[in-house]
Design an enzyme around this catalytic site. Structure first.
Site, PDB file in Angstrom:
ATOM      1  N   GLY A  48      13.569  -1.333 -13.160  1.00 41.82           N
ATOM      2  CA  GLY A  48      12.490  -1.851 -13.916  1.00 41.82           C
ATOM      3  C   GLY A  48      12.861  -2.372 -15.539  1.00 41.82           C
TER       4      GLY A  48
ATOM      5  N   CYS B  79       9.138   8.516 -12.476  1.00 41.56           N
ATOM      6  CA  CYS B  79       8.212   7.229 -12.355  1.00 41.56           C
ATOM      7  C   CYS B  79       7.607   6.930 -10.902  1.00 41.56           C
ATOM      8  CB  CYS B  79       8.981   5.654 -12.579  1.00 41.56           C
ATOM      9  SG  CYS B  79       9.023   5.601 -14.446  1.00 41.56           S
TER      10      CYS B  79
ATOM     11  N   CYS C  57       4.491  18.720  -1.563  1.00 43.43           N
ATOM     12  CA  CYS C  57       4.259  17.660  -2.581  1.00 43.43           C
ATOM     13  C   CYS C  57       4.889  16.337  -2.096  1.00 43.43           C
ATOM     14  CB  CYS C  57       4.825  17.916  -3.811  1.00 43.43           C
ATOM     15  SG  CYS C  57       6.722  18.231  -3.765  1.00 43.43           S
TER      16      CYS C  57
ATOM     17  N   SER D  95       9.049  -1.282  -2.930  1.00 40.26           N
ATOM     18  CA  SER D  95       8.098  -0.508  -3.968  1.00 40.26           C
ATOM     19  C   SER D  95       8.599  -1.098  -5.081  1.00 40.26           C
ATOM     20  CB  SER D  95       8.021   1.048  -3.685  1.00 40.26           C
ATOM     21  OG  SER D  95       9.368   1.429  -3.907  1.00 40.26           O
TER      22      SER D  95
END
Ligand code: ZN
Length: 416
Positions: free
Chosen positions: A73, A220, A374, A101
């Site tokens: 990123g 993130c 999760c 992604s």
């Protein structure tokens, strides 16, 4: 994990906006190259006519060697602008491959790069932006055994890492080798940036002496990040790198830039060198790289590891229980936004925070097998530890979370 800011919101030092400016000017980090070619003069003309940069500054950029840790990123915009600016040698450390992604924010990679090594993909984009840049690819995970040899080849480090273990490794190696490094961090709509250089100011440990407690910090990948925030913070990092290399302006040494994209505010916070810093303080206790940074940053707490030790099931086992009609209470401990994206059939959403606080305990049945899950199995292990200490001794959690359910049981569901 693409770890981010929540653990970094509690900065040390002086949490007050600067009243009087606190700045340092530093000499240029790099000597100028002998000359610019005709091609270079044409290409960099918009830099050359800025008096503060000029031919001299551009020659310094040409001679500069900058390492970017991570081509993700922050690394994407950082590498692209460093290349366009004419930094002569760019190193890229990344061991990951491009995933679909990633494309929402990692703009150095394209659709045709999915599945390709990020360092290779980034290198190809840089060649397209500026073939005059020499690119060095380090297609490896940075670790205590290779970090010194890699860092030694560069004048400055740009930190685009997304996890605490690598961040502390980068900081410690930079301090021990005397290298400046430009740090940035992003989470959802919040960003931070600073320049850490122990010779002239604080290091990352002066600001954050300890990693956040395990399980407290969503990555993130779990918490999300606004794609364009990467450009906002990555471009600040490049700006700071250029200032340090060319010796212009006042770098963010001893200052933390805090950006809020929702408020659209930039604040600067003064950060002092901590005399008690374990690494760069007066009596350092850390004098070499740590043996194990993953261990230091502990992805999972000891309590969670203990709770999960004999109370973990696989996705295949969960499916078998469901098919056999076993009385289950399947609890999804992720956040509502994640539940909206994808869920395991039959699950009930109770976010981890409500379990840890005890608030949700009344919603849990005493007479059925409780299964927690999760995204990847870290948060559910933390929630399991809380449940067990509240008396739910038979509760179990799903190893690998919804991601392993998708992989092992229903690949038609979207992984995220
Ligand atoms: Zn320090």
């Amino acid at each position: 994990m693409a770890a981010g800011l929540p653990g970094e919101r509690q900065w040390r030092g002086s949490p007050l906006p600067i009243l009087g400016e606190f700045t340092v000017s530093l000499p240029p980090l790099v000597e100028p190259a002998a000359e610019l070619t005709v091609d270079e003069i044409r290409r960099y003309s918009r830099h050359l006519i800025i008096p503060d940069i000029g031919v001299e500054g551009q020659k310094r950029l040409k001679n500069a060697r900058v390492l970017c840790v991570g081509a993700g990123g922050l690394g994407s915009p950082a590498l692209m602008y460093l290349a366009a600016a004419g930094v002569g040698t760019l190193g890229i450390v990344d061991f990951d491959t491009v995933d679909e992604s990633n494309l929402q924010r990692q703009i150095i990679h394209g659709v045709s790069d999915v599945g390709r090594a990020k360092a290779e993909s980034a290198s190809a984009s840089i060649r397209e932006i500026n073939p005059l840049v020499e690119v060095k690819i380090h297609n490896t995970a940075l670790d205590r055994d290779n970090v010194r040899e890699i860092f030694a080849q560069y004048d400055l480090i740009v930190d685009g890492t997304d996890n605490f273990a690598t961040r502390y490794l980068v900081n410690d190696a930079a301090v021990l080798l005397g290298k400046p490094y430009v740090w940035g961090s992003i989470y959802r709509f919040d960003g931070q940036a600073s320049v850490f250089w122990a010779e002239h100011g604080p290091c990352y440990r002066c600001l954050y002496p300890e990693p956040p407690p395990p399980g407290m910090v969503p990555s993130c990948a779990e918490g999300g990040v606004l794609g364009v925030l990467c450009a906002s913070i990555g471009s600040i990092q490049v700006n700071e790198a250029i200032k340090l290399l060319a010796g212009v302006g006042e770098p963010l040494v001893g200052r933390l830039m805090v950006y809020d994209a929702l408020e659209m505010s930039y604040r600067k916070i003064k950060v002092r060198k901590d005399p008690n810093c374990a690494l760069c303080g007066e009596n350092p206790t850390v004098t070499d790289l740590l043996a194990d940074y993953e261990d230091f940053c502990g992805a999972v707490s000891a309590e969670a590891q203990e709770a999960a030790a004999d109370a973990t099931i696989t996705a295949g086992e969960l499916k078998a229980w469901q098919d056999a009609g076993k009385e289950l209470f399947l609890v999804d401990v992720r956040e509502p936004a994640e539940f909206e994206i994808v869920r395991i059939p039959g699950s009930t959403l109770i976010p981890k925070g409500e379990i840890i606080s005890g608030q949700a305990l009344v919603k849990l049945p005493q007479d059925r097998q409780i299964v927690l899950h999760c995204k990847s199995g870290v948060r559910s292990a933390e929630a399991l530890a809380a449940l067990k200490s509240a008396g739910f001794r038979d509760a179990v959690h799903l190893q690998g979370g919804v991601l392993s359910w998708i992989k092992q049981v229903d690949p038609s569901l979207p992984a995220y």
